[in-house]
Design an enzyme around this catalytic site. Sequence first.
Site, PDB file in Angstrom:
ATOM      1  N   GLU A  39       0.985  -1.213   0.211  1.00  0.00           N
ATOM      2  CA  GLU A  39      -0.164   0.088  -0.056  1.00  0.00           C
ATOM      3  C   GLU A  39       0.952   1.156  -0.004  1.00  0.00           C
ATOM      4  OE1 GLU A  39      -1.520   1.387   3.589  1.00  0.00           O
ATOM      5  OE2 GLU A  39      -3.582   1.855   2.586  1.00  0.00           O
ATOM      6  N   HIS A 137     -12.553   4.659   8.837  1.00  0.00           N
ATOM      7  CA  HIS A 137     -11.700   4.468  10.053  1.00  0.00           C
ATOM      8  C   HIS A 137     -12.138   5.227  10.939  1.00  0.00           C
ATOM      9  CE1 HIS A 137      -9.939   4.446   5.706  1.00  0.00           C
ATOM     10  NE2 HIS A 137      -9.082   3.415   6.391  1.00  0.00           N
ATOM     11  N   LYS A 164     -13.962  -1.734   3.642  1.00  0.00           N
ATOM     12  CA  LYS A 164     -12.742  -1.961   4.501  1.00  0.00           C
ATOM     13  C   LYS A 164     -13.145  -1.046   5.942  1.00  0.00           C
ATOM     14  CE  LYS A 164      -8.908   0.120   5.070  1.00  0.00           C
ATOM     15  NZ  LYS A 164      -7.770   0.803   4.382  1.00  0.00           N
ATOM     16  N   ARG A 204      -6.127  -8.635  13.326  1.00  0.00           N
ATOM     17  CA  ARG A 204      -5.155  -8.761  12.366  1.00  0.00           C
ATOM     18  C   ARG A 204      -4.511 -10.325  11.823  1.00  0.00           C
ATOM     19  NH1 ARG A 204      -3.620  -3.767  11.239  1.00  0.00           N
ATOM     20  NH2 ARG A 204      -3.955  -2.104  12.928  1.00  0.00           N
ATOM     21  N   SER A 223       2.205   2.065   9.879  1.00  0.00           N
ATOM     22  CA  SER A 223       1.056   3.004   9.362  1.00  0.00           C
ATOM     23  C   SER A 223      -0.163   3.013  10.192  1.00  0.00           C
ATOM     24  CB  SER A 223       0.797   2.736   7.917  1.00  0.00           C
ATOM     25  OG  SER A 223      -0.096   1.498   7.841  1.00  0.00           O
TER      26      SER A 223
HETATM   27  O1  LIG Z   1      -6.698   1.749   6.579  1.00  0.00           O
HETATM   28  C1  LIG Z   1      -5.754   0.938   6.632  1.00  0.00           C
HETATM   29  C2  LIG Z   1      -5.493  -0.142   7.629  1.00  0.00           C
HETATM   30  C3  LIG Z   1      -4.431   0.436   8.759  1.00  0.00           C
HETATM   31  O2  LIG Z   1      -5.076   1.613   9.488  1.00  0.00           O
HETATM   32  C4  LIG Z   1      -4.164  -0.704   9.801  1.00  0.00           C
HETATM   33  O3  LIG Z   1      -4.851  -0.609  10.839  1.00  0.00           O
HETATM   34  O4  LIG Z   1      -3.444  -1.626   9.338  1.00  0.00           O
HETATM   35  C5  LIG Z   1      -3.228   0.868   7.874  1.00  0.00           C
HETATM   36  C6  LIG Z   1      -3.425   1.753   6.944  1.00  0.00           C
HETATM   37  O5  LIG Z   1      -2.150   2.092   6.119  1.00  0.00           O
HETATM   38  C7  LIG Z   1      -4.486   1.131   5.936  1.00  0.00           C
HETATM   39  O6  LIG Z   1      -4.706   2.371   5.025  1.00  0.00           O
END
Ligand SMILES: O=C1C[C@@](O)(C(=O)O)C[C@@H](O)[C@@H]1O
Length: 244
Positions: A39, A137, A164, A204, A223
Amino acid sequence: MDENKVPMPLICMPIVGTTQEEINAEAVFAFSKDPDIVEWRADYFQDVDDKDKVIAVLQSLRQTLPNQAVLFTLRNETEGGNPNQLTEHARFSLYLDVCRSGHADYIDTELNNDHDQLKKLRNETQKHNVNFILSFHDFEQTPAEEQLKINADVAVRLEADYFKFAVMSTVKNDILTVFRVTEDVSHSIQPISMAMGVYGKMTRAASWTFGSKVTFAQGRKSSAPGQMTIEELRTSIDNIRTLV
Ligand SMILES: O=C1C[C@@](O)(C(=O)O)C[C@@H](O)[C@@H]1O
């Protein structure tokens, strides 16, 4: 192949450098770890307002990472992105240019953006065979299940390929919310789900068993809070795989 086996998740590694040099170094690191997807968090790039430089970075990622799919993300500041000067209009025209460049396999944008812009972008992703991820998010909390499902419905209505959601876990029960919503929405759209924070590691490692298609490992830099190294993530996934 055992048809009852749950499909394994793809592992995605983020790149968050601010300069072409830093991005190159992170790409070399990613190549050595062999994730399925990288990404590129272009919101961190210092020249994000220069379309040609953005496309040049994508080209260089293709060269350095011939075996990886590329996910282009220009995260909005309202959902945890690095602040930049781009207007809404400029952000979307950059997304369109990236689609047309042929150098991205996935793009991710927030479902809370203007729906007319999102529809236009959806059309363009279809034309250029780019996977369209609509995302949500919350860096403070895990919203109620109903709220997350409403968000999933928006992604379905806008014909995204993936919904997502990345939410902050502040209590252990939050991960149950993530698992339940992932399973529930997987009947109408492909989910990608994770909880951030310490409790989130469980998601995860295991959200894929409830239908999540992708999980994020830490890159050379992290990130998001709670990301594991790709080695830790692979070990956890492999262990769980023997159980499901
Ligand atoms: O949205 C996501 C998932 C994320 O926030 C994570 O929690 O791993 C990491 C970000 O880079 C990605 O865009």
